[in-house]
Scaffold this active site. Sequence first.
Site, short mmCIF file in Angstrom:
data_model
loop_
_atom_site.label_atom_id
_atom_site.label_comp_id
_atom_site.label_asym_id
_atom_site.label_seq_id
_atom_site.Cartn_x
_atom_site.Cartn_y
_atom_site.Cartn_z
N SER A 1 0.81 -1.21 0.00
CA SER A 1 0.00 0.00 0.00
C SER A 1 0.85 1.27 0.00
O SER A 1 1.72 1.39 -0.84
CB SER A 1 -0.94 -0.07 1.21
OG SER A 1 -2.10 0.64 0.93
N TRP B 1 -10.14 0.60 -4.78
CA TRP B 1 -9.58 1.92 -4.50
C TRP B 1 -8.18 2.07 -5.11
O TRP B 1 -7.79 3.14 -5.55
CB TRP B 1 -9.55 2.10 -2.97
CG TRP B 1 -9.06 3.40 -2.43
CD1 TRP B 1 -8.00 3.57 -1.58
CD2 TRP B 1 -9.62 4.72 -2.63
NE1 TRP B 1 -7.87 4.90 -1.25
CE2 TRP B 1 -8.85 5.62 -1.88
CE3 TRP B 1 -10.70 5.21 -3.37
CZ2 TRP B 1 -9.10 7.00 -1.84
CZ3 TRP B 1 -10.96 6.58 -3.34
CH2 TRP B 1 -10.16 7.44 -2.58
N HIS C 1 -7.62 -5.76 -0.13
CA HIS C 1 -6.39 -4.99 0.13
C HIS C 1 -5.70 -5.55 1.38
O HIS C 1 -6.18 -5.34 2.50
CB HIS C 1 -6.85 -3.54 0.37
CG HIS C 1 -5.73 -2.57 0.50
ND1 HIS C 1 -4.97 -2.16 -0.56
CD2 HIS C 1 -5.26 -1.90 1.58
CE1 HIS C 1 -4.08 -1.27 -0.15
NE2 HIS C 1 -4.23 -1.10 1.14
N LYS D 1 4.25 2.14 -2.34
CA LYS D 1 4.65 3.34 -3.11
C LYS D 1 6.11 3.67 -2.73
O LYS D 1 6.95 3.95 -3.59
CB LYS D 1 3.74 4.53 -2.77
CG LYS D 1 2.22 4.25 -2.88
CD LYS D 1 1.39 5.50 -2.55
CE LYS D 1 0.02 5.28 -1.94
NZ LYS D 1 -0.98 4.59 -2.68
C1 GCU Z 1 -5.33 4.87 1.89
C2 GCU Z 1 -4.75 5.65 0.74
C3 GCU Z 1 -3.97 4.74 -0.21
C4 GCU Z 1 -2.97 3.91 0.54
C5 GCU Z 1 -3.66 3.17 1.68
C6 GCU Z 1 -2.73 2.41 2.61
O1 GCU Z 1 -6.35 4.05 1.44
O2 GCU Z 1 -5.77 6.32 0.09
O3 GCU Z 1 -3.31 5.52 -1.20
O4 GCU Z 1 -2.31 3.03 -0.32
O5 GCU Z 1 -4.32 4.11 2.50
O6 GCU Z 1 -1.57 2.72 2.72
O7 GCU Z 1 -3.24 1.51 3.28
#
Ligand code: GCU
Length: 418
Positions: free
Chosen positions: A258, A349, A399, A262
């Site tokens: 997540s 998402w 997720h 990144k």
């Molecule tokens: C939120 C955010 C995402 C991210 C996620 C996470 O949902 O919007 O961009 O990847 O958190 O880190 O769990």
Amino acid sequence: MRPLLILLFALTTSALKAQPQANYDETKVPKFSVPDPLTTFGGETITDSLQWEEKRKLEIYQFFEKQIYGKVPALLDEYSFKVIEQDNNALDGKAQRKQIAVGLKKNDRSLNFNILLYLPIGNENAPVFLGYNFHGNHTVTDDPNVIITDVWNENSKDLQITDNKATETSRGLRTNRWAIDKMLDNGYGLATVYYGEIDPDKNDFSDGLHSLFYDEGQTKPKTNEWGSIAAWAFGLSRAMDYLENDTNISNVIVFGHSRLGKAALWAGATDPRFAGVISNNSGCGGAALSKRKYGETIGDINNSFPHWFSESFKKYSNREETLPVDQHQLLALIAPRPLYVASAIEDEWADPLGEFISAQYASKVYELYGKKGITLTDTHEVDHPILGTMAYHMRSGKHDVLEYDWDQYITWAETFAK
Ligand code: GCU
């Protein structure tokens, strides 16, 4: 209340609640052209890996660095490592455990973070997965000897964290995301760091790594300088500084889920020492194409997490069509090193299809090096991993990081990491 007042009240409360609705309808994805990784900003065509490296890779890298994640402002003055704890008979004799304190210094200010490292007994030269955890090293294992972090921690019901402080109660509550036994049984090690020790994940630039670099009176990074994702990526490289000198480690594969996926991608792009890169459900600002505006958009992410990217990225909020790059080019920056992009079908998402297409468009660059990418004819059939130099899976479910994901990462790593 009189009817008019009731109407006014209803209108104001609904306006307050009104969030821009995320698009989950494939037919509403705007028409867009994907910037070609092999055509320079000036229109020149790239035909081999040398041209890619000398011309195109550099300009793409600089764009991501200045306009998206933000530049690291300067070098550190000093850094140090200290093994503060070690046990050669940890986890029922399966592992050697080391806890390493890393000290970073700049402008007479300092920041410390701890690496938790498990190495498999019986493999003197082990590949290691390096990945951040969300709530502290003690959450990834039941091991009672793992040090509990004392820095700011996001409150969490699941993790039983209150008052922004981790305690004994959260020990082992995230073992489900870390297949440590499986890694060790297959001859792999794990290195993990609590990401909040590098930069607490809140819209506040007074603490964490950024603050070490400020000039007198400065309170936040400059417009083109780093947000939190770039700071986390920098932290992964500092962990790597230690790991590459540990004689029991062969290769390091950087991993992240997540937001930390990144960070892992940006770390992979900025630091060629990582032998492989894994992005697990990294979504917007990670592997997913921004121009599709499916699920989370640049506007959403900059609004909810204003501290993640450089200030300059805000000009692309709701203006994705003006971006001269897209996230497939971030993936391409990692070529020719092994790269695994993983999605989950219910993780709408994060735009799982956008992550897949992004991997497909990055392939051209892998192919320049004669490496197997994700081709345009490959499909994203659920639970059917594609395991080449570029690897991809669309897992069933949500997720998360599951045992299934680690099964694939380990199988894939066997092809290059040992
Ligand atoms: C939120 C955010 C995402 C991210 C996620 C996470 O949902 O919007 O961009 O990847 O958190 O880190 O769990």
